[in-house]
Write a protein that holds these residues in place. Structure first.
Motif, PDB file in Angstrom:
ATOM      1  N   ILE A 150      28.554   6.387  54.772  1.00  0.00           N
ATOM      2  CA  ILE A 150      28.842   7.580  55.581  1.00  0.00           C
ATOM      3  C   ILE A 150      27.715   8.603  55.438  1.00  0.00           C
ATOM      4  O   ILE A 150      27.254   9.176  56.433  1.00  0.00           O
ATOM      5  N   ASN A 151      27.241   8.827  54.207  1.00  0.00           N
ATOM      6  CA  ASN A 151      26.143   9.772  53.979  1.00  0.00           C
ATOM      7  C   ASN A 151      24.888   9.336  54.714  1.00  0.00           C
ATOM      8  O   ASN A 151      24.179  10.160  55.302  1.00  0.00           O
ATOM      9  N   HIS A 152      24.600   8.037  54.678  1.00  0.00           N
ATOM     10  CA  HIS A 152      23.413   7.523  55.361  1.00  0.00           C
ATOM     11  C   HIS A 152      23.542   7.734  56.875  1.00  0.00           C
ATOM     12  O   HIS A 152      22.591   8.186  57.526  1.00  0.00           O
ATOM     13  N   ALA A 153      24.714   7.427  57.417  1.00  0.00           N
ATOM     14  CA  ALA A 153      24.935   7.608  58.852  1.00  0.00           C
ATOM     15  C   ALA A 153      24.775   9.077  59.240  1.00  0.00           C
ATOM     16  O   ALA A 153      24.192   9.387  60.291  1.00  0.00           O
ATOM     17  N   ASN A 154      25.278   9.987  58.412  1.00  0.00           N
ATOM     18  CA  ASN A 154      25.118  11.423  58.679  1.00  0.00           C
ATOM     19  C   ASN A 154      23.647  11.831  58.644  1.00  0.00           C
ATOM     20  O   ASN A 154      23.191  12.617  59.475  1.00  0.00           O
ATOM     21  N   ALA A 155      22.911  11.288  57.682  1.00  0.00           N
ATOM     22  CA  ALA A 155      21.476  11.601  57.587  1.00  0.00           C
ATOM     23  C   ALA A 155      20.734  11.084  58.815  1.00  0.00           C
ATOM     24  O   ALA A 155      19.842  11.762  59.338  1.00  0.00           O
ATOM     25  N   VAL A 156      21.101   9.909  59.277  1.00  0.00           N
ATOM     26  CA  VAL A 156      20.466   9.349  60.476  1.00  0.00           C
ATOM     27  C   VAL A 156      20.718  10.258  61.677  1.00  0.00           C
ATOM     28  O   VAL A 156      19.799  10.543  62.456  1.00  0.00           O
ATOM     29  N   GLU A 157      21.940  10.740  61.837  1.00  0.00           N
ATOM     30  CA  GLU A 157      22.256  11.641  62.947  1.00  0.00           C
ATOM     31  C   GLU A 157      21.448  12.932  62.851  1.00  0.00           C
ATOM     32  O   GLU A 157      20.920  13.416  63.846  1.00  0.00           O
ATOM     33  N   GLN A 158      21.350  13.490  61.644  1.00  0.00           N
ATOM     34  CA  GLN A 158      20.569  14.718  61.450  1.00  0.00           C
ATOM     35  C   GLN A 158      19.097  14.469  61.761  1.00  0.00           C
ATOM     36  O   GLN A 158      18.418  15.334  62.332  1.00  0.00           O
ATOM     37  N   ALA A 159      18.597  13.297  61.378  1.00  0.00           N
ATOM     38  CA  ALA A 159      17.196  12.965  61.641  1.00  0.00           C
ATOM     39  C   ALA A 159      16.936  12.883  63.140  1.00  0.00           C
ATOM     40  O   ALA A 159      15.905  13.360  63.624  1.00  0.00           O
ATOM     41  N   LYS A 160      17.859  12.290  63.869  1.00  0.00           N
ATOM     42  CA  LYS A 160      17.708  12.215  65.331  1.00  0.00           C
ATOM     43  C   LYS A 160      17.651  13.611  65.928  1.00  0.00           C
ATOM     44  O   LYS A 160      16.830  13.883  66.805  1.00  0.00           O
ATOM     45  N   ALA A 199      16.685  16.306  64.422  1.00  0.00           N
ATOM     46  CA  ALA A 199      15.452  16.967  63.975  1.00  0.00           C
ATOM     47  C   ALA A 199      14.204  16.322  64.562  1.00  0.00           C
ATOM     48  O   ALA A 199      13.103  16.847  64.429  1.00  0.00           O
ATOM     49  N   GLY A 200      14.358  15.158  65.191  1.00  0.00           N
ATOM     50  CA  GLY A 200      13.220  14.478  65.799  1.00  0.00           C
ATOM     51  C   GLY A 200      12.328  13.773  64.801  1.00  0.00           C
ATOM     52  O   GLY A 200      11.124  13.642  65.020  1.00  0.00           O
ATOM     53  N   VAL A 201      12.904  13.319  63.689  1.00  0.00           N
ATOM     54  CA  VAL A 201      12.122  12.594  62.687  1.00  0.00           C
ATOM     55  C   VAL A 201      12.629  11.162  62.574  1.00  0.00           C
ATOM     56  O   VAL A 201      13.719  10.830  63.060  1.00  0.00           O
ATOM     57  N   SER A 202      11.872  10.332  61.908  1.00  0.00           N
ATOM     58  CA  SER A 202      12.212   8.923  61.762  1.00  0.00           C
ATOM     59  C   SER A 202      13.534   8.731  61.031  1.00  0.00           C
ATOM     60  O   SER A 202      13.851   9.449  60.084  1.00  0.00           O
ATOM     61  N   THR A 203      14.275   7.733  61.460  1.00  0.00           N
ATOM     62  CA  THR A 203      15.551   7.397  60.827  1.00  0.00           C
ATOM     63  C   THR A 203      15.402   6.201  59.892  1.00  0.00           C
ATOM     64  O   THR A 203      16.397   5.674  59.401  1.00  0.00           O
ATOM     65  N   LYS A 204      14.192   5.777  59.634  1.00  0.00           N
ATOM     66  CA  LYS A 204      13.948   4.604  58.786  1.00  0.00           C
ATOM     67  C   LYS A 204      13.985   4.973  57.315  1.00  0.00           C
ATOM     68  O   LYS A 204      13.671   6.090  56.939  1.00  0.00           O
ATOM     69  N   GLY A 205      14.366   4.017  56.480  1.00  0.00           N
ATOM     70  CA  GLY A 205      14.319   4.199  55.039  1.00  0.00           C
ATOM     71  C   GLY A 205      15.649   4.599  54.442  1.00  0.00           C
ATOM     72  O   GLY A 205      16.687   4.584  55.100  1.00  0.00           O
ATOM     73  N   SER A 206      15.573   4.980  53.189  1.00  0.00           N
ATOM     74  CA  SER A 206      16.776   5.352  52.443  1.00  0.00           C
ATOM     75  C   SER A 206      17.286   6.716  52.900  1.00  0.00           C
ATOM     76  O   SER A 206      16.588   7.472  53.588  1.00  0.00           O
ATOM     77  N   THR A 207      18.496   7.022  52.504  1.00  0.00           N
ATOM     78  CA  THR A 207      19.071   8.330  52.815  1.00  0.00           C
ATOM     79  C   THR A 207      18.174   9.441  52.289  1.00  0.00           C
ATOM     80  O   THR A 207      17.908  10.424  52.985  1.00  0.00           O
ATOM     81  N   LEU A 208      17.674   9.280  51.068  1.00  0.00           N
ATOM     82  CA  LEU A 208      16.795  10.294  50.481  1.00  0.00           C
ATOM     83  C   LEU A 208      15.506  10.442  51.285  1.00  0.00           C
ATOM     84  O   LEU A 208      15.056  11.568  51.539  1.00  0.00           O
ATOM     85  N   ASP A 209      14.923   9.325  51.709  1.00  0.00           N
ATOM     86  CA  ASP A 209      13.708   9.388  52.529  1.00  0.00           C
ATOM     87  C   ASP A 209      13.957  10.187  53.803  1.00  0.00           C
ATOM     88  O   ASP A 209      13.154  11.032  54.195  1.00  0.00           O
ATOM     89  N   ILE A 210      15.074   9.905  54.438  1.00  0.00           N
ATOM     90  CA  ILE A 210      15.414  10.581  55.688  1.00  0.00           C
ATOM     91  C   ILE A 210      15.620  12.070  55.447  1.00  0.00           C
ATOM     92  O   ILE A 210      15.097  12.915  56.188  1.00  0.00           O
ATOM     93  N   LEU A 211      16.370  12.414  54.407  1.00  0.00           N
ATOM     94  CA  LEU A 211      16.628  13.824  54.101  1.00  0.00           C
ATOM     95  C   LEU A 211      15.338  14.567  53.765  1.00  0.00           C
ATOM     96  O   LEU A 211      15.173  15.738  54.142  1.00  0.00           O
TER      97      LEU A 211
END
Length: 74
Positions: free
Chosen positions: A10-20, A22-34
């Protein structure tokens, strides 16, 4: 599935949504995305403050803080 794994998913999915957003890559770990989201936010703050956006997140934050401190001390 264990509860911890479900929460991580769930945390990873939330980070992916936030990344989208923010216009940044959604690749990698949750920490990478954040970290990318945080960097993008700091770059935005730097542009608003009128300082360079080059370098690491910490470098940029130091420039922002220095600029505000200089303005405060004037």
């Amino acid at each position: 599935m264990r509860v911890l794994e479900l929460l991580e998913e769930i945390n990873h999915a939330n980070a992916v949504e936030q990344a989208k957003e923010a216009g940044v890559s959604t690749k990698g770990s949750t920490l990478d995305i954040l970290e990318r989201i945080n960097h993008a936010n700091v770059v935005k703050q730097a542009k608003e403050a009128g300082v360079s956006t080059e370098g690491s997140t910490l470098d940029i934050l130091e420039r922002i803080n220095r600029k505000y401190l200089e303005e405060y001390l004037k």
